[in-house]
Design a protein around this motif. Structure first.
Motif, short mmCIF file in Angstrom:
data_model
loop_
_atom_site.label_atom_id
_atom_site.label_comp_id
_atom_site.label_asym_id
_atom_site.label_seq_id
_atom_site.Cartn_x
_atom_site.Cartn_y
_atom_site.Cartn_z
N LEU A 1 0.82 -1.21 0.00
CA LEU A 1 0.00 0.00 0.00
C LEU A 1 0.86 1.26 0.00
O LEU A 1 0.42 2.32 -0.47
CB LEU A 1 -0.92 0.00 1.22
CG LEU A 1 -1.93 -1.14 1.28
CD1 LEU A 1 -2.74 -1.08 2.57
CD2 LEU A 1 -2.86 -1.11 0.08
N MET A 2 2.08 1.16 0.51
CA MET A 2 2.97 2.32 0.58
C MET A 2 3.81 2.53 -0.68
O MET A 2 4.54 3.51 -0.77
CB MET A 2 3.89 2.19 1.80
CG MET A 2 3.17 2.29 3.14
SD MET A 2 4.27 2.04 4.54
CE MET A 2 5.38 3.46 4.35
N GLU A 3 3.70 1.62 -1.62
CA GLU A 3 4.48 1.76 -2.86
C GLU A 3 4.11 3.06 -3.58
O GLU A 3 2.94 3.38 -3.76
CB GLU A 3 4.24 0.56 -3.77
CG GLU A 3 4.85 -0.73 -3.25
CD GLU A 3 4.57 -1.92 -4.16
OE1 GLU A 3 3.84 -1.73 -5.16
OE2 GLU A 3 5.07 -3.03 -3.87
N GLY A 4 5.12 3.82 -3.95
CA GLY A 4 4.90 5.08 -4.66
C GLY A 4 4.66 6.27 -3.77
O GLY A 4 4.41 7.37 -4.27
N PHE A 5 4.73 6.08 -2.45
CA PHE A 5 4.52 7.21 -1.53
C PHE A 5 5.64 8.24 -1.67
O PHE A 5 6.81 7.88 -1.87
CB PHE A 5 4.50 6.72 -0.09
CG PHE A 5 3.14 6.26 0.39
CD1 PHE A 5 2.10 6.03 -0.51
CD2 PHE A 5 2.91 6.05 1.74
CE1 PHE A 5 0.86 5.61 -0.07
CE2 PHE A 5 1.66 5.63 2.20
CZ PHE A 5 0.64 5.41 1.28
N ASN A 6 5.28 9.51 -1.52
CA ASN A 6 6.29 10.54 -1.47
C ASN A 6 6.74 10.74 -0.02
O ASN A 6 6.25 10.06 0.89
CB ASN A 6 5.78 11.86 -2.07
CG ASN A 6 4.53 12.37 -1.36
OD1 ASN A 6 4.38 12.21 -0.15
ND2 ASN A 6 3.63 13.01 -2.12
N GLU A 7 7.65 11.66 0.19
CA GLU A 7 8.21 11.86 1.53
C GLU A 7 7.14 12.25 2.54
O GLU A 7 7.15 11.76 3.68
CB GLU A 7 9.30 12.95 1.47
CG GLU A 7 10.01 13.17 2.80
CD GLU A 7 11.12 14.20 2.69
OE1 GLU A 7 11.65 14.62 3.74
OE2 GLU A 7 11.47 14.59 1.55
N GLN A 8 6.25 13.12 2.16
CA GLN A 8 5.20 13.57 3.07
C GLN A 8 4.27 12.42 3.47
O GLN A 8 3.87 12.29 4.64
CB GLN A 8 4.39 14.69 2.43
CG GLN A 8 3.31 15.28 3.34
CD GLN A 8 2.54 16.41 2.66
OE1 GLN A 8 2.63 16.60 1.45
NE2 GLN A 8 1.79 17.16 3.45
N GLU A 9 3.94 11.58 2.51
CA GLU A 9 3.05 10.45 2.78
C GLU A 9 3.74 9.42 3.67
O GLU A 9 3.11 8.85 4.59
CB GLU A 9 2.60 9.83 1.45
CG GLU A 9 1.63 10.74 0.71
CD GLU A 9 1.56 10.48 -0.79
OE1 GLU A 9 0.72 11.10 -1.45
OE2 GLU A 9 2.38 9.68 -1.30
#
Length: 293
Positions: free
Chosen positions: A110-118
């Motif tokens: 689910l966290m794949e592709g998250f940016n730094e803020q996410e």
């Protein structure tokens, strides 16, 4: 027995009381949201169901926020996925272990592709979770780790020399002591599940499944344990695993299908019965939660 009982009262356990509603009914309702999302790919409808359950009960458990994050991920909204994951780790869980068997609900995916803020939002969730950890969880955890270690040592001794009556006598005495400790603890404090140990209730599993071999204990504690599920101390999966261990030991058919080494139900009617059994205790349906390991 005296050592463990004394240590039990020294802990002065003061865990937060479980939510005052029937957790089996809660899970029966919220599990509909899992079916909508994971089976039917109806993500918006699943989110609506989760919101309705939250409005009715005034809260959701951590695993339900994990499902919420999955729905947002599939709707391609990483911002809301991250916020839901933050909530997932910020609140208590009830039956998070079940999520191990639903491939779609793996946090790493689910966290794949998250940016730094996410990613930061998820980290904030972990920090929030640490703050609500019961203050005596670590002490209680050490008790069950010690029990598991004693069990492992004497069990290995007996396995290496099964004809040794002295070792067998020590093993039986140790088991009776540990079994009595678990029963007394549950009756006094409630089952030491996720609310008391927060993701570490697996330390109790070895002791729990060993008690399933004792028919007297099983029959005596079965109504106690199902009540612990209802009041939110014992997860549906943990109860089901204990029952299935009993079934396996006495060479009976699995009731909830939680063991990977127990013959799986093959016919459609058998699978329907298993799913019905799981529904009755609030456990996610067998259809998409077959154990994979």
């Amino acid at each position: 027995m005296k050592r463990l009982t004394t240590y039990l009262f020294v802990l002065c356990i003061s865990f937060v009381q479980a939510q005052s509603f029937d957790h089996i009914v809660y899970k029966q309702e919220v599990n509909q949201a899992y079916m909508l999302a994971v089976k039917d790919a109806k993500y918006t409808e699943s989110l609506q169901k989760l919101e309705a359950v939250k409005k009715k009960y005034g809260m959701l458990y951590g695993e339900e926020y994990l499902l919420q994050s999955y729905c947002y991920k599939m709707l391609e909204n990483d911002s809301l996925t991250a916020l839901s994951l933050k909530s997932c780790w910020s609140v208590p869980s009830f039956d998070m272990r079940t999520m191990w068997y639903v491939n779609q609900l793996q946090p790493g995916k689910l966290m794949e592709g998250f940016n730094e803020q996410e990613n930061q939002l998820v980290n904030e969730g972990f920090e929030n979770g640490a703050k609500i950890r019961p203050k005596n969880a670590d002490s209680l955890l050490q008790v069950f780790k010690r029990i598991s270690e004693e069990d492992r040592i004497i069990s290995n001794e007996w396995m290496m020399d099964q004809g040794n009556k002295e070792v067998r006598s020590r093993y039986d005495a140790m088991f009776r002591e540990h079994e009595a400790f678990l029963e007394n603890y549950v009756l006094a404090n409630g089952y030491p599940g996720e609310k008391q140990l927060q993701f570490m209730d697996g330390e109790v599993l070895l002791l729990l499944i060993h008690t399933a071999h004792n028919e007297e204990f099983y029959q005596r504690m079965k109504p106690v344990f199902i009540n612990e599920v209802k009041i939110g101390n014992m997860s549906p999966w943990m109860y089901a695993r204990w029952v299935d261990q009993h079934q396996s030991y006495y060479k009976l058919l699995s009731i909830y299908q939680t063991l990977t080494d127990h013959p799986f139900m093959n016919t459609e009617e058998e699978r329907k019965q298993i799913s019905k059994n799981r529904y009755e205790i609030g456990l996610l349906d067998l259809e998409f939660t077959d154990p994979k390991f």
